[in-house]
Scaffold this motif. Structure first.
Motif, short mmCIF file in Angstrom:
data_model
loop_
_atom_site.label_atom_id
_atom_site.label_comp_id
_atom_site.label_asym_id
_atom_site.label_seq_id
_atom_site.Cartn_x
_atom_site.Cartn_y
_atom_site.Cartn_z
N ASN A 1 128.56 -6.17 59.43
CA ASN A 1 127.71 -5.30 59.18
C ASN A 1 128.59 -4.05 58.83
O ASN A 1 129.13 -3.24 59.54
N PRO B 1 124.53 -4.79 46.96
CA PRO B 1 123.34 -4.07 46.40
C PRO B 1 123.17 -4.14 45.04
O PRO B 1 121.92 -4.22 44.56
N THR C 1 127.54 2.75 46.83
CA THR C 1 126.78 3.11 45.83
C THR C 1 127.43 3.09 44.64
O THR C 1 128.64 3.11 44.46
N THR D 1 117.15 -10.31 48.80
CA THR D 1 117.75 -9.67 49.95
C THR D 1 118.96 -10.64 50.57
O THR D 1 120.27 -9.85 50.77
N ASN E 1 119.33 -5.84 43.88
CA ASN E 1 118.61 -5.39 42.92
C ASN E 1 118.30 -6.33 41.74
O ASN E 1 117.14 -6.26 40.96
N GLU F 1 123.72 -10.41 52.66
CA GLU F 1 122.15 -9.81 52.89
C GLU F 1 122.25 -8.44 52.70
O GLU F 1 123.36 -7.54 53.31
N LEU F 2 121.17 -7.76 52.16
CA LEU F 2 121.36 -6.28 52.09
C LEU F 2 120.28 -5.69 53.23
O LEU F 2 119.18 -6.20 53.28
N LEU F 3 120.73 -4.91 53.77
CA LEU F 3 119.98 -4.15 54.97
C LEU F 3 119.69 -2.90 54.56
O LEU F 3 120.60 -1.89 55.29
N GLU F 4 119.21 -2.30 53.82
CA GLU F 4 118.75 -0.86 53.16
C GLU F 4 120.09 -0.43 52.79
O GLU F 4 120.48 -0.65 51.87
N ASN F 5 120.63 0.66 53.68
CA ASN F 5 121.92 1.14 53.27
C ASN F 5 123.09 0.35 53.87
O ASN F 5 124.30 1.09 53.70
N ARG F 6 123.04 -0.76 54.47
CA ARG F 6 124.06 -1.36 54.83
C ARG F 6 124.15 -2.78 54.27
O ARG F 6 122.95 -3.37 53.80
#
Length: 259
Positions: free
Chosen positions: A113, A211, A118, A220, A215, A237-242
């Motif tokens: 994790n 990320p 960005t 995800t 998108n 797996e994308l977990l919001e900002n992690r």
């Protein structure tokens, strides 16, 4: 002192990405750790020290200390779970450069994790693409790397990088990626300026890749293959900002080094 060599992001030895793992009772000097990493001559050597309920971790290539390394963190977790008496299915690492990082164990599957990177689009200038024999269709800049997008998996396989030219770019390395034929996306990673011409499987690069492709593909959960000679297989797996980066590992070597 104990040393392990673990093939990360692989179900068998001789594939995935080999990392050295050195458990420590207390920190060695930066100079000594850098020399150990150079002597190991692997993409990364991970050092960790137990600190109360977590483990402080640092990573060195043969040339430099790096901010984040996925495969060597996976390897360090494998060592703790299998050989160094960590007695539950969650490991909390702390990196002075990257903050809190956790690894969970579900059967034989290990899941990192990590903080998500960005990205910002940047112009496709000849200065940044000159080291590649095929021109990308888009370029991006993350925290540490450039990421170049290509038309398809075949272009990623056919890239013949000029490492001398790439080494002059003021980034850790360059990620090249495209949609996959048998996975959601594929990639390769070149970092001669960090002492690694081509890294076999780069967990930290997937903090950038996940990320972007989540998108692009509007999902995800993603499958990924890093198309190095050794190949690496990752569940993402994308977990919001992690991001969660999962894979398997195998022990190749257990030994000792002498200082």
């Amino acid at each position: 002192m104990k040393l392990y060599q673990i093939d990360a992001f692989s179900k068998s030895v001789f594939s995935g990405n080999p990392a050295a793992v050195c458990p420590l009772e207390e920190w060695l000097s930066d100079t000594v750790m850098q020399k150990i990493a150079a002597e190991n001559n692997l993409a990364e050597t991970a050092f960790y020290v137990k600190n109360s309920d977590n483990y402080e971790i640092r990573w060195f290539t043969p040339k430099i200390e790096v901010d984040l390394c996925g495969h060597a963190t996976l390897a360090a977790a494998y060592v703790l779970f299998h050989f160094e008496n960590h007695n539950n299915n969650l490991i909390e690492f702390y990196s002075p450069r990257s903050g809190n990082l956790t690894v969970t164990k579900t059967g034989d599957l290990l899941s990192l994790n990590f903080p998500a990177d960005t990205l910002e689009p940047i112009p496709l200038t000849s200065q940044i693409t000159d080291g590649l024999n095929i021109k990308p269709i888009q370029a991006f800049k993350g925290k540490s790397d450039y990421m170049f997008l290509f038309n398809n998996e075949e272009e990623i396989l056919n890239l013949d990088p000029n490492f001398e030219k790439i080494s002059k770019l003021a980034v850790r390395g360059i990620i090249v990626t495209a949609k996959g034929n048998n996975s959601d996306f594929v990639s390769r990673f070149f970092a001669p300026q960090s002492g690694i011409n081509e890294d076999p499987v780069t967990g930290s690069a997937h903090t950038t890749l996940i990320p972007y492709w989540a998108n692009e593909l509007n999902k995800t959960q993603l499958s990924a293959i890093q198309l190095s000679e050794r190949r690496g297989y990752l569940e993402c797996e994308l977990l919001e900002n992690r991001v969660r980066i999962s894979g398997y590992a195998k022990c190749y070597l257990i030994g000792e080094y002498f200082l």
